[in-house]
Design an enzyme around this catalytic site. Structure first.
Site, PDB file in Angstrom:
ATOM      1  N   HIS A  19       0.860  -1.195   0.000  1.00 22.24           N
ATOM      2  CA  HIS A  19       0.000   0.000   0.000  1.00 22.24           C
ATOM      3  C   HIS A  19       0.894   1.243   0.000  1.00 22.24           C
ATOM      4  O   HIS A  19       1.342   1.704   1.048  1.00 22.24           O
ATOM      5  CB  HIS A  19      -0.921  -0.027   1.233  1.00 22.24           C
ATOM      6  N   HIS A  21       1.322   4.974  -2.363  1.00 24.47           N
ATOM      7  CA  HIS A  21       0.963   5.867  -3.464  1.00 24.47           C
ATOM      8  C   HIS A  21       2.245   6.548  -3.931  1.00 24.47           C
ATOM      9  O   HIS A  21       2.881   7.259  -3.142  1.00 24.47           O
ATOM     10  CB  HIS A  21      -0.035   6.923  -3.005  1.00 24.47           C
ATOM     11  N   HIS A 199      -9.541   1.256  -1.419  1.00 25.54           N
ATOM     12  CA  HIS A 199      -9.487   1.807  -0.063  1.00 25.54           C
ATOM     13  C   HIS A 199     -10.902   1.690   0.504  1.00 25.54           C
ATOM     14  O   HIS A 199     -11.867   2.123  -0.148  1.00 25.54           O
ATOM     15  CB  HIS A 199      -9.093   3.287  -0.094  1.00 25.54           C
ATOM     16  N   GLU A 202     -11.267   3.348   5.790  1.00 24.94           N
ATOM     17  CA  GLU A 202     -10.229   4.237   6.341  1.00 24.94           C
ATOM     18  C   GLU A 202     -10.957   5.303   7.166  1.00 24.94           C
ATOM     19  O   GLU A 202     -10.792   5.382   8.386  1.00 24.94           O
ATOM     20  CB  GLU A 202      -9.407   4.877   5.211  1.00 24.94           C
ATOM     21  N   ASP A 280       1.760   3.983   2.889  1.00 25.35           N
ATOM     22  CA  ASP A 280       0.723   4.839   2.293  1.00 25.35           C
ATOM     23  C   ASP A 280       1.344   6.020   1.532  1.00 25.35           C
ATOM     24  O   ASP A 280       1.461   5.962   0.313  1.00 25.35           O
ATOM     25  CB  ASP A 280      -0.256   5.322   3.376  1.00 25.35           C
ATOM     26  N   ASP A 281       1.705   7.082   2.249  1.00 23.66           N
ATOM     27  CA  ASP A 281       2.278   8.290   1.628  1.00 23.66           C
ATOM     28  C   ASP A 281       3.468   8.744   2.469  1.00 23.66           C
ATOM     29  O   ASP A 281       3.365   9.710   3.247  1.00 23.66           O
ATOM     30  CB  ASP A 281       1.211   9.390   1.578  1.00 23.66           C
TER      31      ASP A 281
HETATM   32  N1  ADE Z   1      -4.498   8.918  -1.743  1.00 25.47           N
HETATM   33  C1  ADE Z   1      -3.275   8.911  -1.228  1.00 25.47           C
HETATM   34  N2  ADE Z   1      -3.305   8.479   0.029  1.00 25.47           N
HETATM   35  C2  ADE Z   1      -4.578   8.177   0.321  1.00 25.47           C
HETATM   36  C3  ADE Z   1      -5.248   7.672   1.452  1.00 25.47           C
HETATM   37  N3  ADE Z   1      -4.607   7.382   2.592  1.00 25.47           N
HETATM   38  N4  ADE Z   1      -6.583   7.509   1.382  1.00 25.47           N
HETATM   39  C4  ADE Z   1      -7.239   7.809   0.269  1.00 25.47           C
HETATM   40  N5  ADE Z   1      -6.660   8.284  -0.823  1.00 25.47           N
HETATM   41  C5  ADE Z   1      -5.340   8.471  -0.812  1.00 25.47           C
HETATM   42 ZN    ZN Z   2      -3.728   4.811   0.525  1.00 22.64          ZN
END
Ligand code: ADE
Ligand code: ZN
Length: 339
Positions: A19, A21, A199, A202, A280-281
C-alpha cells in the site's frame, strides 16, 4: 539470554509493501528540484515551510496538499525520478517486493498524457528490479471524488498500456463516495483481466467495506480499520482470507487513531485477519516502510513472532507466484532463525 534487538530485527527482516501511493512519496527536496526544473510555481519558499504545512486533521486536509504537490510532475523523467527515489528508500528497508498505486487523473486533468506517467513509472520499476532486486506490480487508482464517466475515460486511456498495469484501485476522499459508485468500472476492469483493490474503511463506515467486497468484488482491502466495528464483516473477511493493507503512521497523521498505542493492528491479527504494515504516503506521514514497522512495533510492543507473522503476511497477500512467495517465506524464516 541476549535481549531481543527489535529494531535490528526489523531492519533486516525481508518484507513487501502493498500500500504505497507513488505521488505520496514525493519528498519536499524533489518537489523543489522539479518545480525549478519545470518552472512550476509552488506556494512554499523553503523545505521547512513545506514540512510545516504537513499537519493534517483528516484525509481531506491531506489530499488537498497532496494533489497540489503533484503539480511539479510534468515529464516522463519526473515520474521516473519519483519512482526510483521511492525504490531506493525501500531497498534499504529490506523490502523485496512492492505493489504500488498511482493516480493518473491527478496528472491527466493537468493535460499530461497517461502514457508519459505510465512510461516513467514503469521504466523505474523495471530498473528497480535489475538494479535493486525489487520486484513490483503497478496498480492504477481511480479518484473516487470524480465521477464514473471520468473513471471510464481513464480506463480507456490506459488501454494501450495494460501490459504494464496489474490492477485497479480506488482512492481519494472516501466519505460520500461509496464503492458502489464505481461498480460498472470495476466490472469492466475485471473483464480486462485486471485485479481489483479499493481503499475501504479508512474514514468510511463498515458498509463501504461490505460494498467493496460484494459489489466491486475486490481482491484485497486497503486500510479496512473500520471493518472492526462489524463482527459479521470481520468473519467474512477472515473466511475469504483477504489481506488488509494497514498503514500505521498514515492512520496517526490523519487522526484515524489518536495514538499508535490504540492502533488496532494486534487486534486484527488476534481476530485472524491477514494484516500487513505499509507506509501509504511516506513523504507526508513521517516515514517509509521500516519507520512504520518500528513505530507500531514500539507502540504495541509487538513480539518477534508477531513481526514474523506480519512479514509472512506481506508476501502471502502479494500477487507474486507461489514459488516466488516461498523464496521470501524461507528468507524470513532464515532471518528469524539468526535471532
Ligand atoms: N491517496 C493517497 N493516500 C490516500 C489515502 N490514505 N486515502 C485515500 N486516498 C489516498
Ligand atoms: Zn492509501
Amino acid at each position: 539470554m541476549p535481549k531481543f534487538d527489535r529494531d535490528r530485527f526489523i531492519s533486516g527482516l525481508p518484507k513487501a509493501e502493498l500500500h504505497l501511493h507513488l505521488e505520496g512519496s514525493l519528498e519536499p527536496e524533489l518537489m523543489f528540484a522539479l518545480a525549478q526544473r519545470n518552472h512550476i510555481a509552488i506556494p512554499f519558499q523553503t523545505i521547512e515551510e513545506v514540512r510545516a504545512a504537513y499537519s493534517f486533521s483528516n484525509l481531506q486536509d491531506f489530499l488537498d496538499i497532496y494533489y497540489q504537490g503533484a503539480s511539479v510532475l510534468q515529464v516522463e523523467q519526473d515520474f521516473y525520478d519519483l519512482t526510483m527515489a521511492y525504490l531506493r528508500h525501500v531497498a534499504s528497508d529490506a523490502c523485496r517486493h512492492v505493489e504500488v498505486f498511482f493516480d493518473p487523473q491527478t496528472h491527466t486533468d493537468r493535460g499530461i498524457d497517461i502514457g508519459v506517467v505510465i512510461g516513467g513509472i514503469s521504466r523505474a520499476l523495471a530498473d528497480g528490479q535489475t538494479q535493486l532486486g525489487i520486484s513490483s506490480k503497478l496498480i492504477l487508482c481511480f479518484l473516487r471524488h470524480l465521477d464514473e464517466a471520468a473513471a471510464f475515460a481513464t480506463l480507456r486511456a490506459a488501454e494501450p498500456y495494460l501490459d504494464k498495469i496489474f490492477g485497479v484501485g480506488l482512492d481519494s476522499s472516501e466519505v460520500g463516495h461509496p464503492p458502489s459508485k464505481f461498480a460498472r468500472v470495476f466490472e469492466a476492469a475485471r473483464n480486462k483481466g485486471l485485479h481489483l483493490f479499493a481503499h475501504a474503511g479508512e474514514e468510511g463506515p463498515p458498509e463501504y467495506v461490505w460494498e467493496a467486497l460484494d459489489v466491486l468484488k475486490i481482491d484485497r482491502i486497503d486500510h479496512g480499520n473500520r471493518a472492526l466495528e462489524d463482527k459479521a464483516l470481520v468473519e467474512r473477511i477472515v473466511q475469504n482470507g483477504l489481506t488488509l493493507t494497514v498503514c500505521p503512521l498514515s492512520n496517526l497523521s490523519l487522526c484515524v487513531v489518536d495514538n499508535l498505542a490504540n492502533h488496532p493492528l494486534r487486534t486484527m491479527l488476534n481476530l485472524g485477519l491477514k494484516a500487513t504494515i505499509n507506509s501509504d504516503d511516506p513523504a507526508y506521514f513521517g516515514g517509509y516502510l521500516n519507520a512504520n514497522w518500528r513505530a507500531i512495533a514500539e507502540a504495541l510492543n509487538l513480539t518477534k513472532e508477531e513481526l514474523v507473522t506480519l512479514a509472512h503476511n506481506s508476501f502471502a497477500g502479494s500477487y507474486l507466484t507461489q514459488a516466488e512467495k516461498q523464496t521470501h517465506h524461507d528468507a524470513i524464516d532464515a532471518w528469524a532463525a539468526r535471532f
